[in-house]
Design an enzyme around this catalytic site. Structure first.
Site, PDB file in Angstrom:
ATOM      1  N   ALA A 198     -35.762  -0.439  -8.999  1.00 48.43           N
ATOM      2  CA  ALA A 198     -36.103  -0.141 -10.408  1.00 48.43           C
ATOM      3  C   ALA A 198     -37.557  -0.443 -10.812  1.00 48.43           C
ATOM      4  O   ALA A 198     -37.872  -0.389 -11.919  1.00 48.43           O
ATOM      5  CB  ALA A 198     -35.320  -0.817 -11.715  1.00 48.43           C
ATOM      6  N   GLY A 199     -38.283  -0.103  -9.632  1.00 47.11           N
ATOM      7  CA  GLY A 199     -39.628  -0.236  -9.641  1.00 47.11           C
ATOM      8  C   GLY A 199     -40.371   1.045  -9.962  1.00 47.11           C
ATOM      9  O   GLY A 199     -39.925   1.835 -10.704  1.00 47.11           O
ATOM     10  N   GLY A 200     -41.761   1.056  -9.487  1.00 52.85           N
ATOM     11  CA  GLY A 200     -42.450   2.293  -9.720  1.00 52.85           C
ATOM     12  C   GLY A 200     -42.091   3.545  -9.212  1.00 52.85           C
ATOM     13  O   GLY A 200     -41.729   4.500 -10.305  1.00 52.85           O
ATOM     14  N   TYR A 222     -40.142   7.491   3.681  1.00 51.28           N
ATOM     15  CA  TYR A 222     -40.463   8.770   4.841  1.00 51.28           C
ATOM     16  C   TYR A 222     -41.206   8.171   5.987  1.00 51.28           C
ATOM     17  O   TYR A 222     -41.406   8.904   6.899  1.00 51.28           O
ATOM     18  CB  TYR A 222     -41.044   9.901   4.300  1.00 51.28           C
ATOM     19  CG  TYR A 222     -42.463   9.854   3.878  1.00 51.28           C
ATOM     20  CD1 TYR A 222     -43.608  10.193   4.846  1.00 51.28           C
ATOM     21  CD2 TYR A 222     -42.985   9.411   2.512  1.00 51.28           C
ATOM     22  CE1 TYR A 222     -44.806  10.155   4.373  1.00 51.28           C
ATOM     23  CE2 TYR A 222     -44.308   9.382   2.373  1.00 51.28           C
ATOM     24  CZ  TYR A 222     -45.489   9.713   3.435  1.00 51.28           C
ATOM     25  OH  TYR A 222     -46.609   9.719   2.942  1.00 51.28           O
ATOM     26  N   LYS A 274     -47.945   0.998  -8.445  1.00 52.70           N
ATOM     27  CA  LYS A 274     -47.662   2.415  -9.571  1.00 52.70           C
ATOM     28  C   LYS A 274     -47.657   1.906 -11.035  1.00 52.70           C
ATOM     29  O   LYS A 274     -47.638   2.727 -11.877  1.00 52.70           O
ATOM     30  CB  LYS A 274     -46.438   2.904  -9.120  1.00 52.70           C
ATOM     31  CG  LYS A 274     -46.344   3.894  -7.756  1.00 52.70           C
ATOM     32  CD  LYS A 274     -45.044   4.328  -7.423  1.00 52.70           C
ATOM     33  CE  LYS A 274     -45.336   5.160  -5.969  1.00 52.70           C
ATOM     34  NZ  LYS A 274     -44.212   5.970  -5.613  1.00 52.70           N
ATOM     35  N   ASP A 288     -43.909  12.014  -8.738  1.00 50.96           N
ATOM     36  CA  ASP A 288     -42.776  11.444  -7.975  1.00 50.96           C
ATOM     37  C   ASP A 288     -41.677  12.160  -8.425  1.00 50.96           C
ATOM     38  O   ASP A 288     -40.558  12.309  -7.612  1.00 50.96           O
ATOM     39  CB  ASP A 288     -42.839   9.871  -7.988  1.00 50.96           C
ATOM     40  CG  ASP A 288     -43.561   9.105  -6.929  1.00 50.96           C
ATOM     41  OD1 ASP A 288     -44.177   9.681  -6.083  1.00 50.96           O
ATOM     42  OD2 ASP A 288     -43.981   8.033  -7.378  1.00 50.96           O
ATOM     43  N   THR A 347     -49.526   3.853  -4.475  1.00 49.97           N
ATOM     44  CA  THR A 347     -47.927   3.599  -4.217  1.00 49.97           C
ATOM     45  C   THR A 347     -47.805   2.239  -4.135  1.00 49.97           C
ATOM     46  O   THR A 347     -48.667   1.409  -4.709  1.00 49.97           O
ATOM     47  CB  THR A 347     -48.067   4.398  -2.766  1.00 49.97           C
ATOM     48  OG1 THR A 347     -46.349   4.267  -2.380  1.00 49.97           O
ATOM     49  CG2 THR A 347     -48.494   3.661  -1.890  1.00 49.97           C
ATOM     50  N   SER A 353     -49.735  11.428   3.948  1.00 51.01           N
ATOM     51  CA  SER A 353     -50.606  12.031   2.845  1.00 51.01           C
ATOM     52  C   SER A 353     -52.007  12.673   3.397  1.00 51.01           C
ATOM     53  O   SER A 353     -52.282  13.542   2.863  1.00 51.01           O
ATOM     54  CB  SER A 353     -50.731  10.949   1.812  1.00 51.01           C
ATOM     55  OG  SER A 353     -49.733  10.777   0.946  1.00 51.01           O
ATOM     56  N   VAL A 384     -35.955   7.621  -0.338  1.00 51.63           N
ATOM     57  CA  VAL A 384     -37.557   8.025  -0.796  1.00 51.63           C
ATOM     58  C   VAL A 384     -38.301   7.752   0.301  1.00 51.63           C
ATOM     59  O   VAL A 384     -39.716   7.980   0.293  1.00 51.63           O
ATOM     60  CB  VAL A 384     -37.902   7.437  -2.032  1.00 51.63           C
ATOM     61  CG1 VAL A 384     -37.142   8.020  -3.335  1.00 51.63           C
ATOM     62  CG2 VAL A 384     -37.810   6.006  -2.127  1.00 51.63           C
ATOM     63  N   GLY A 416     -36.711  11.188   2.789  1.00 53.33           N
ATOM     64  CA  GLY A 416     -37.634  11.103   1.933  1.00 53.33           C
ATOM     65  C   GLY A 416     -38.866  12.212   2.139  1.00 53.33           C
ATOM     66  O   GLY A 416     -39.930  12.173   1.332  1.00 53.33           O
TER      67      GLY A 416
END
Length: 303
Positions: A151-153, A244, A90, A126, A86, A36, A242, A265
């Site tokens: 099934a999180g953020g 990376y 989140k 996202d 992240t 990032s 997802v 990702g």
């Protein structure tokens, strides 16, 4: 995304035509390999903006999510225009915000926080990042039955994006069954209960699925391995990641070895970053340039 928020700290000094520094950051755990900073700073330079992007790593600071309020306050006090958040922040960040975008509210997850006029505004880029990356990398893939691990953020956003892409039946599997059921109920209220459900184990749903999406941190350098038994993979099961860093996870390697179609990702990372860049700066990024730059980045190694 339906909210464009110009950046309060991006004014240009008319005497020198040099923009004031735009300070950004990323808050999360084990984020050392994140690309990032490089993506945002490179696009900033290309746009004539002085962007600095810092990593605020919970792990190196020896704090957990309980340290999030202090870290947000610290970033505000230091004049940050905003931060990305992240894993594992989140969802934990939401009670600390003043306003949420429509997508962030629907998802119950935030990955982009703007500091503007004394308020904290939460967005989610996202889901858009996943959708765009999937369209490019998995065109024509069957979408009748898809299984998502996590099934999180991040999982909330990816599931939202997958259903927007047209997945007919999405099965959610999570180590926390209640969390999977809660997300299924929430998304069922938006897209229809018949299109999304929770499953207890990958073994119950993967054998009849067209595709598999991993949204857990398993596969990251800090969490190596597979998010499910490799015996469940097969050539006609496409696999999307997802994660990376690393870009080529153990899951992708195992799937590719069987002849499966895969998408890493990286595309999601770029597209979500591009939308976050637009929100932070009010400037439309050149996505093709960002994709090219991302592909040219060398993997980050740790000694």
């Amino acid at each position: 995304m339906n909210i464009t928020t110009p950046l309060p700290n991006s004014e240009t000094n008319s005497a020198t035509a040099v923009p004031r520094q735009i300070k950004l950051g990323l808050i999360g755990a084990d984020i050392g390999p994140s690309r990032s900073p490089a993506m945002h700073e490179a696009e900033g330079r290309a746009q004539g903006l002085d962007v600095s992007y810092q990593l605020i790593d919970l792990t190196t600071r020896s704090v957990g999510v309980e340290g999030l309020p202090g870290l947000l306050a610290e970033a505000e006090a230091e004049g940050f225009a905003g931060v990305n958040v992240t894993h594992p922040c989140k969802q934990a960040v939401i009670p600390l915000l003043d306003e949420l975008s429509e997508d962030a509210r629907a998802l119950g997850a935030v990955n982009t926080v703007l500091f503007q006029d004394g308020k904290r505004l939460g967005h989610n880029t996202d889901w858009y990042g996943f959708s765009e990356a999937f369209r490019r990398g998995m065109a024509g893939a069957p979408l009748s039955r898809v299984v998502q691990i996590g099934a999180g953020g991040a999982g909330s956003a990816v599931a939202y994006g997958a259903l927007k892409l047209g997945v007919a039946q999405l099965s959610l599997v999570d180590v926390d069954q209640a969390r999977a059921e809660a997300l299924a109920a929430k998304l069922g209220g938006i897209f229809g209960a018949s299109r999304v459900s929770a499953a207890a184990r990958p073994d119950d749903v993967v054998p009849t699925a067209d595709g598999l999406i991993n949204t857990t941190p398993i596969g990251m350098e800090a969490y190596p391995g597979l998010p499910l038994s490799g015996a469940l993979l097969r050539p006609n099961l496409w696999v999307a990641e997802v994660v990376y860093f690393p870009l080529d996870t153990a899951l992708l390697q195992a799937a590719r070895a069987l002849g499966s179609r895969t998408v890493d990702g990286g595309g999601m990372a770029v597209f979500q970053a591009a939308e976050a860049f637009r929100l932070f700066t009010g400037v439309m990024p050149d996505v093709e340039r960002m994709l090219t730059g991302f592909a040219a980045m060398r993997p980050i190694r740790h000694e």
